[in-house]
Enzyme design. Structure first.
Site, PDB file in Angstrom:
ATOM      1  N   ASP A  42      -5.311 -39.598  -1.138  1.00 19.46           N
ATOM      2  CA  ASP A  42      -5.066 -38.166  -0.731  1.00 19.46           C
ATOM      3  C   ASP A  42      -3.747 -37.716  -1.901  1.00 19.46           C
ATOM      4  O   ASP A  42      -2.667 -38.577  -1.946  1.00 19.46           O
ATOM      5  CB  ASP A  42      -4.275 -38.243   0.510  1.00 19.46           C
ATOM      6  N   THR A  83      -7.203 -30.966   2.044  1.00 23.76           N
ATOM      7  CA  THR A  83      -7.759 -32.536   2.442  1.00 23.76           C
ATOM      8  C   THR A  83      -9.293 -32.418   3.043  1.00 23.76           C
ATOM      9  O   THR A  83      -9.979 -33.226   2.655  1.00 23.76           O
ATOM     10  CB  THR A  83      -6.667 -33.092   3.476  1.00 23.76           C
ATOM     11  N   LYS A 165      -5.465 -40.305   8.680  1.00 23.19           N
ATOM     12  CA  LYS A 165      -6.000 -39.104   9.025  1.00 23.19           C
ATOM     13  C   LYS A 165      -7.278 -39.054   9.510  1.00 23.19           C
ATOM     14  O   LYS A 165      -8.151 -39.478   9.222  1.00 23.19           O
ATOM     15  CB  LYS A 165      -5.638 -37.961   7.749  1.00 23.19           C
ATOM     16  N   HIS A 313       4.258 -34.565  -0.025  1.00 18.95           N
ATOM     17  CA  HIS A 313       4.729 -33.678   0.183  1.00 18.95           C
ATOM     18  C   HIS A 313       6.293 -33.525   0.757  1.00 18.95           C
ATOM     19  O   HIS A 313       6.711 -32.603   0.574  1.00 18.95           O
ATOM     20  CB  HIS A 313       4.002 -33.149   1.788  1.00 18.95           C
ATOM     21  N   ASP A 356      -8.877 -36.321  -2.985  1.00 15.16           N
ATOM     22  CA  ASP A 356      -9.151 -35.088  -2.547  1.00 15.16           C
ATOM     23  C   ASP A 356      -8.628 -33.888  -3.044  1.00 15.16           C
ATOM     24  O   ASP A 356      -9.058 -32.742  -2.671  1.00 15.16           O
ATOM     25  CB  ASP A 356      -8.962 -35.354  -0.973  1.00 15.16           C
ATOM     26  N   HIS A 357      -7.656 -33.941  -3.820  1.00 11.18           N
ATOM     27  CA  HIS A 357      -7.186 -32.990  -4.440  1.00 11.18           C
ATOM     28  C   HIS A 357      -5.745 -33.566  -5.189  1.00 11.18           C
ATOM     29  O   HIS A 357      -5.370 -34.664  -5.085  1.00 11.18           O
ATOM     30  CB  HIS A 357      -6.571 -32.054  -3.645  1.00 11.18           C
ATOM     31  N   HIS A 490      -0.521 -28.173  -2.487  1.00 10.22           N
ATOM     32  CA  HIS A 490      -1.512 -28.204  -3.377  1.00 10.22           C
ATOM     33  C   HIS A 490      -2.388 -27.010  -2.567  1.00 10.22           C
ATOM     34  O   HIS A 490      -2.219 -26.410  -1.624  1.00 10.22           O
ATOM     35  CB  HIS A 490      -2.226 -29.507  -3.104  1.00 10.22           C
TER      36      HIS A 490
END
Length: 549
Positions: A42, A83, A165, A313, A356-357, A490
């Protein structure tokens, strides 16, 4: 007599052909990997592979590069880069336009409220009495390659999804999964699931939860190596990082046990590299507990390491915390690969690793080095839009929601006022394009009618779902974000968000690398081609034949 001999000869030849065909079929089956392991990291930027390369050992990221195939120019081909959509796209081989996961949360135009990509009130939590388990993949409209493998094997091939998650476990595992498990921290530190999959946790999961393994990670988090050697990242003490409640500065070391109470209990582990270690521990337990890869019918293990996202983050792309997190993730990957070698057998499994990014550098830091960047004041922007709606149409209530850089209109009210929907959309487009740092704006009508083939417009269109997306879409200037002044985020169509790793190694994968552009939607059809199964139902990507033996 001759006729009899002729018939006997034909019979023998037919038996021989059938035997050869049987052998051929058996050979074809045995060429498939016993286990496919899909790894999503992630918020992993591609340059984390190269920036931290010299800090990695030989058994994790480097093993994948040295033994497998490295697609160096791999990108997401849609926005938003979040995500939920990211995990769905990796495994479905398509984009939000078709799989329908348009964000993590979005405004539902039918029920007039926000919905969560994996939320499902019809389900019950399993493993804990909490709403955190009311989840399922029901909002994802298409199949995953893991679904197609289940269908192809008459449901004999297993699929297990694992992540910190819920969405990171649920969406990759698909609609037919045997199980998806995610982490419930707080005062427990358990992996839980949903009644969508089962009514009670298997014994191996219960044993893991009762082992107190998670609690052992409540310990000091310091850099793995001397912090002075972490020259690939910025200074440890700066103004661009968030940190933890109860600690004055975002600097090493972090006494997690002392900080636990003020930071969500065991949830604090999510924002440390130990969250990834817990996922690796649980994935290793799943290999044993579910007997994955123990026969010739291919199983799928979908693992998502989410703590990299929480750390990014909180501390930002250029932080020493991010560097240490990836150094430690490299060790966890090595542990996982060693376990696969031991339990499934080296050469019997296939792994792919992607993200995922990615993420943008903290704009405050970019500003300090004179790179154009900044922050968007949402409150000021919304106030201007509302003033415009009053002046133009005499009503602010025509707008139902502004979320995910999309404006949702009250279409029933527009009809009541005898307004033309496309005219209202275009009026808003022409208004907001004049606002500072809004670089592009398009109406839903344009998204439906135009055919964009390149640039940000094309990515917007591939992320636009006619039924679920908003009436107006807008794009901020490069490195301008709606976010706090510390940490990274993001979601955009810019390269800092779209460029992510794609590493593949193991059975059926060549050794090599390419700078040819590949897209995230190519992964699922490549796995389907490797396994000889149907492509997921909405796939728009193409198999990367140059990576396959």
């Amino acid at each position: 007599m001759k006729n009899s001999l002729y018939l006997i000869l034909v019979f023998v030849l037919s038996l021989s052909c059938k035997a050869q065909n049987s052998v051929s079929k058996l050979t074809q089956t045995s060429t498939n990997p016993k286990l496919v392991v899909g790894i999503v990291v992630d918020q992993m930027r591609y340059d984390y592979l190269t920036r931290f390369y010299n800090k990695y050992g030989e058994g994790g990221f480097k093993r994948m590069m040295n033994e497998g195939f490295n697609c160096k120019n791999n990108h997401f081909n849609y926005v938003p880069t979040y995500t939920g959509p990211g995990h769905a796209s990796v495994y479905t081989g398509t984009t939000p336009k078709y799989h329908g996961i348009i964000a993590n949360d979005w405004y539902d135009k039918e029920i007039k409220s926000m919905v969560y990509c994996a939320g499902d009130d019809a389900m019950q939590s399993v493993g804990m009495e909490t709403s955190d388990g009311q989840m399922s993949p029901h909002r994802m409209k298409t199949t995953t390659f893991s679904d197609e493998n289940r269908l192809f094997t008459q449901m004999k091939g297993k699929t297990i999804g694992i992540s910190v998650k819920d969405r990171g476990a649920i969406l990759p595992a698909g609609h037919t999964a045997n199980a998806a498990y995610w982490f419930y921290g707080k005062d427990k530190g358990y992996f839980i699931t949903s009644s969508f999959y089962m009514n009670s946790l298997p014994k191996w999961v219960q044993s893991f939860n009762n082992s107190n393994k998670v609690q052992t990670y409540l310990k000091p988090w310091n850099t793995m190596y001397d912090i002075e050697t972490y020259t690939e990242s910025g200074s440890d003490k700066n103004t661009y990082e968030g940190g933890f409640k109860g600690k004055e500065t975002a600097t090493f070391p972090y006494d997690l046990k002392a900080l636990e109470d003020k930071n969500g209990g065991l949830d604090i582990l999510k924002t440390t590299p130990y969250g990834n270690s817990i996922v690796a521990d649980f994935a290793i337990a799943a290999i044993d507990g579910e007997s994955l890869g123990q026969d010739d019918i291919t199983d799928v293990l979908a693992v998502s390491f989410s703590s990299t996202d929480y750390v990014g983050h909180n501390f930002g792309v250029n932080s020493k915390e991010v560097e240490d997190t990836y150094i430690r993730l490299d060790k966890d990957l090595e542990r996982l690969f060693n376990e696969l070698d031991s339990k499934v057998g080296k050469g019997n499994y296939t792994v792919f690793l992607t993200a995922d990014h990615a993420a943008v550098d903290v704009p405050a830091y970019l500003e300090s080095v004179h790179v154009p960047s900044g922050y968007i004041d949402n409150k000021e922007q919304y106030q201007k839009i509302n003033e415009f709606m009053v002046n133009k149409f005499g009503d602010t209530k025509l707008i139902e929601s502004v979320t995910n850089n999309q404006i949702f209109l009250d279409r029933e009210k527009i009809k009541e006022l005898h307004l033309n929907l496309e005219d209202v959309q275009e009026s808003i487009v022409n208004e907001i394009i004049t606002y500072p740092h809004i670089d592009k704006a398009y109406s839903a009508a344009t998204m439906n009618k135009a055919s964009f083939t390149e640039g940000i417009e094309s990515l917007l269109q591939k992320g636009f779902n006619q039924k679920r997306s908003g009436d107006v879409l807008f794009v901020y200037d490069t490195a301008y974000i709606s976010y706090g002044k510390t940490g990274s985020t993001h979601g955009s169509a810019f390269n800092y968000d779209t460029h992510v790793p794609l590493l593949l190694f193991g059975k059926g994968i060549k050794h090599g690398e390419t700078i040819q552009k590949t897209e995230i939607t190519d992964i699922a059809p490549t796995m389907s081609a490797l396994l000889g199964i149907s492509f997921p139902s909405g796939t728009i990507g193409k198999p990367l034949e140059f990576v396959l033996e």
